[in-house]
Design an enzyme around this catalytic site. Structure first.
Site, short mmCIF file in Angstrom:
data_model
loop_
_atom_site.label_atom_id
_atom_site.label_comp_id
_atom_site.label_asym_id
_atom_site.label_seq_id
_atom_site.Cartn_x
_atom_site.Cartn_y
_atom_site.Cartn_z
N LYS A 1 0.85 -1.21 0.00
CA LYS A 1 0.00 0.00 0.00
C LYS A 1 0.88 1.25 0.00
O LYS A 1 0.62 2.20 -0.73
CB LYS A 1 -0.95 -0.03 1.21
CG LYS A 1 -2.03 -1.09 1.05
CD LYS A 1 -2.78 -1.42 2.34
CE LYS A 1 -3.69 -2.64 2.12
NZ LYS A 1 -4.36 -3.10 3.33
N GLN B 1 -4.44 -1.93 9.73
CA GLN B 1 -4.33 -3.25 9.08
C GLN B 1 -4.85 -4.34 10.02
O GLN B 1 -4.42 -4.45 11.17
CB GLN B 1 -2.85 -3.50 8.71
CG GLN B 1 -2.61 -4.78 7.93
CD GLN B 1 -3.24 -4.77 6.53
OE1 GLN B 1 -3.17 -3.77 5.82
NE2 GLN B 1 -3.85 -5.87 6.14
N ASP C 1 -10.78 2.24 4.06
CA ASP C 1 -11.01 0.78 3.90
C ASP C 1 -12.50 0.50 3.72
O ASP C 1 -12.88 -0.58 3.29
CB ASP C 1 -10.50 0.02 5.13
CG ASP C 1 -9.20 -0.73 4.85
OD1 ASP C 1 -8.90 -0.99 3.68
OD2 ASP C 1 -8.50 -1.06 5.83
#
Ligand code: NAP
Length: 292
Positions: free
Chosen positions: A52, A96, A119
């Protein structure tokens, strides 16, 4: 059989985003900034977060990686989230997953400002997705929809079986594919570990999406000729032939299923890169939502 090449499609998207960043620069606007919080040293999580950050560099986004030991307290993490919510320089951020057992993932997810939740896991964003209202779409389902769209895979009126009902992949994807739009208008069956006669159900499907995390679960006998197969699974399995001792395996037995398909995604190089592309799209959108 045509390979749905997630790497190529995501490269196309990243190039579009790179140009959009250049345009913003020329117009004197803010450059998107994505922050990522990584807890612990899990190999898979580190690989995803690094990918990312690398994507941000390639596009011209700013990025910050915030790391904690896996003994970090929930309080420290929540305080960091609060400070990122209030940091005008950071436009979007992710935590994460998975997190260590002593940290409540749902509490963490809900602490993120929905306007920065790139997200798309916050209940506000998932709710907006269900109601087809503006917000952030969850990155993996949105990436799959984009992959289907850009490769002109027909979904109209097709029967689609989604295997796996997680909140971040299977469930949102089943809603998005059933929606009255293109890609969409599928007749969707959402299946899971309690589904009876799964083989009979998948063998009738025009489109199968496997998102369960069981290597090579979907075999040729479960797939009808000419089906579209999308493999979301990413499980590390031991592989002595690889330098690092493991290989990434999907939920589809590619070696036997590929020959029967009209389209299929590889693992790696299918859904994974599209998830990252979606995250980047969401980060750029965050600036619009925040009026920057
Ligand atoms: P998850 O939370 O791990 O849940 C797995 C789902 O699969 C559950 O709904 C479970 O059913 C179902 N399942 C398990 N065994 C099954 C079986 N034998 N038959 C039918 N259904 C079964 O799911 P996830 O987080 O969506 O992850 C799934 C996989 O996708 C993992 O390999 C993950 O690493 C991968 N993933 C990849 C990306 C990417 O970007 N490539 C992104 C996200 C996830 P129950 O609900 O009944 O337990």
């Amino acid at each position: 059989m045509q390979l749905l090449d997630g790497r190529a499609t995501s490269a196309e998207i990243k190039e579009e985003l790179r140009l959009a960043v250049l345009k913003r620069k020329e117009e004197g606007k803010k450059i998107p900034h994505l922050a990522a919080i990584l807890v612990g040293n899990d190999g898979g999580s580190m690989t995803y977060v690094n990918a990312k950050v690398k994507a941000c560099d390639a596009i011209g986004f700013e990025s910050s990686l915030i790391r904690y030991d896996d003994t970090v307290t929930e309080e420290v993490l929540m305080n960091k989230i609060e400070s990122l919510n209030n940091d005008a320089q950071v436009d979007g951020f992710i935590v994460q997953l998975p997190l260590p057992d002593h940290i409540d993932e749902m509490k963490v997810t809900q602490a993120i400002d929905p306007k920065k939740d790139v997200d798309g896991f916050h209940p506000v964003n998932l709710g907006n997705m269900v109601l087809n209202l503006p917000g952030f779409l969850p990155a993996t389902p949105a990436g799959i929809i984009e992959l289907i769209k850009r490769n002109e895979v027909e979904t109209e009126g097709k029967s689609c079986v989604v295997i796996g009902r997680s909140n971040i992949v299977g469930t949102p994807l089943s809603i998005m594919l059933g929606r009255n739009k293109s890609p969409g208008n599928c007749t969707v069956t959402l299946t899971h570990s309690r589904t009876k006669n799964l083989k009979e159900i998948t063998s009738e499907a025009d489109i199968i999406i496997a998102a369960i995390g069981r290597p090579e679960f979907l075999t040729a006998e479960m797939v009808k000729s000419g089906a579209v197969v999308i493999d979301v699974g990413t499980t590390r399995v031991e592989d002595a032939t690889k330098k690092n001792g493991w290989a990434l395996k999907g939920d589809v037995k590619f070696s036997e299923v590929a020959d029967k398909c009209s389209y299929i995604t590889p693992v790696p190089g299918g859904v994974g890169p599209m998830t990252i592309a979606s995250l980047m799209i969401n980060t750029l959108r965050a600036l619009d939502l925040q009026g920057k």
